[in-house]
Design a protein around this motif. Structure first.
Motif, mmCIF file in Angstrom:
data_model
loop_
_atom_site.group_PDB
_atom_site.id
_atom_site.type_symbol
_atom_site.label_atom_id
_atom_site.label_comp_id
_atom_site.label_asym_id
_atom_site.label_seq_id
_atom_site.Cartn_x
_atom_site.Cartn_y
_atom_site.Cartn_z
ATOM 1 N N VAL A 92 47.837 46.494 31.337
ATOM 2 C CA VAL A 92 47.168 45.510 32.203
ATOM 3 C C VAL A 92 45.874 46.099 32.745
ATOM 4 C CG1 VAL A 92 47.330 44.306 34.421
ATOM 5 C CG2 VAL A 92 49.245 44.225 32.839
ATOM 6 N N LEU A 93 45.926 47.341 33.186
ATOM 7 C CA LEU A 93 44.727 47.990 33.731
ATOM 8 C C LEU A 93 43.645 48.138 32.658
ATOM 9 C CD1 LEU A 93 43.449 49.452 36.202
ATOM 10 C CD2 LEU A 93 44.289 51.567 35.173
ATOM 11 N N ALA A 94 44.025 48.571 31.465
ATOM 12 C CA ALA A 94 43.041 48.763 30.393
ATOM 13 C C ALA A 94 42.363 47.450 30.020
ATOM 14 C CB ALA A 94 43.721 49.380 29.173
ATOM 15 N N ILE A 95 43.132 46.395 29.898
ATOM 16 C CA ILE A 95 42.552 45.098 29.522
ATOM 17 C C ILE A 95 41.727 44.530 30.677
ATOM 18 C CG2 ILE A 95 43.081 42.737 28.806
ATOM 19 C CD1 ILE A 95 43.478 44.973 26.675
ATOM 20 N N ASP A 165 54.700 43.403 44.912
ATOM 21 C CA ASP A 165 53.763 42.341 45.298
ATOM 22 C C ASP A 165 52.375 42.591 44.707
ATOM 23 O OD1 ASP A 165 55.757 41.083 46.714
ATOM 24 O OD2 ASP A 165 55.085 41.800 48.681
ATOM 25 N N SER A 166 51.946 43.822 44.705
ATOM 26 C CA SER A 166 50.651 44.168 44.111
ATOM 27 C C SER A 166 50.664 43.946 42.604
ATOM 28 C CB SER A 166 50.296 45.627 44.417
ATOM 29 O OG SER A 166 50.131 45.816 45.793
ATOM 30 N N LEU A 167 51.786 44.276 41.964
ATOM 31 C CA LEU A 167 51.901 44.027 40.527
ATOM 32 C C LEU A 167 51.778 42.535 40.236
ATOM 33 C CD1 LEU A 167 54.874 46.377 39.558
ATOM 34 C CD2 LEU A 167 52.449 46.739 39.105
ATOM 35 N N ALA A 168 52.491 41.723 41.026
ATOM 36 C CA ALA A 168 52.439 40.273 40.823
ATOM 37 C C ALA A 168 51.032 39.728 41.072
ATOM 38 C CB ALA A 168 53.449 39.584 41.743
ATOM 39 N N ALA A 169 50.351 40.263 42.070
ATOM 40 C CA ALA A 169 48.985 39.812 42.359
ATOM 41 C C ALA A 169 48.035 40.162 41.213
ATOM 42 C CB ALA A 169 48.493 40.434 43.662
ATOM 43 N N SER A 170 48.165 41.357 40.672
ATOM 44 C CA SER A 170 47.309 41.783 39.565
ATOM 45 C C SER A 170 47.553 40.931 38.317
ATOM 46 C CB SER A 170 47.551 43.259 39.258
ATOM 47 O OG SER A 170 46.734 43.683 38.200
ATOM 48 N N ILE A 171 48.820 40.656 38.042
ATOM 49 C CA ILE A 171 49.159 39.825 36.880
ATOM 50 C C ILE A 171 48.647 38.399 37.074
ATOM 51 C CG2 ILE A 171 51.094 38.829 35.604
ATOM 52 C CD1 ILE A 171 52.590 41.492 36.207
#
Length: 198
Positions: A92-95, A165-171
């Motif tokens: 996710v970070l790379a893309i 929560d941060s993971l969900a926000a990033s996605i």
């Protein structure tokens, strides 16, 4: 006319006029739908709207990609709550980084073209890069977001905390960036298909 025809009230056929023929209204003409100045100005307005719409969608995609990148990169809370430990979140970070760079380049190119009125490259090449670039980056965005959703859901079942929560926000930001680039790909496809090849 002969005197005899005048007496009978019959006009000679060579001077006969039709009174039921419509007269053309020269002052209040309506322009034809396919040609002329009106059609050209409509086309210019449509092209300008497409350029500005494409710029706006790419700008939104850039903002959402940048937010996904920042939220994911700052999601380090120690022990198992570190995004580096999971392959899906590194993807996710790379893309997000790749999408941010692509959309930033496209936004800068579009702003330059709109402000100066000059193309940086040929129209056909620009349309091809826009179309294929938007398609590839949007597919990568949806792919990375989709790969991270199952892991995030499993983690949220066990513990719902700042990390998840941060993971969900990033996605979520990845999904929004995908939507913006997907709509931009529609515009790019339209521009590519309406190119004249002369």
């Amino acid at each position: 006319m002969s005197e005899m025809e005048e007496k009978k009230g019959v006009e000679s056929p060579q001077f006969e006029t039709r009174r039921d023929a419509p007269t053309a209204d020269v002052e209040n003409q309506t322009p034809s739908s396919g040609f002329g100045v009106a059609a050209i100005t409509r086309r210019w307005k449509r092209e300008d709207l497409l350029k500005r719409g494409s710029l706006a969608l790419r700008g939104l995609a850039m903002v959402f990609s940048l937010l996904a990148f920042i939220v994911m990169a700052s999601n380090r809370h120690g022990d198992w709550k570190d995004f580096d430990k999971y392959e899906e979140f590194r993807y996710v970070l790379a893309i997000a980084i790749l999408s941010t760079l692509y959309t930033l380049g496209q936004v800068l190119r579009h702003v330059h073209e709109l402000s100066t009125g000059r193309q940086m490259m040929q129209k056909r090449t620009s349309a091809l890069i826009d179309f294929f670039g938007d398609q590839i980056i949007s597919y990568l965005l949806i792919s990375s977001a989709s790969s991270a959703v199952p892991m995030t859901n499993r983690m949220r079942e066990g513990a719902d905390n700042l990390f998840t929560d941060s993971l969900a926000a990033s996605i979520s930001m990845q999904f929004l960036a995908f939507l913006a680039l997907a709509f931009s790909a529609f515009i790019s496809g339209y521009k590519l298909s309406s190119q004249s090849y002369i």
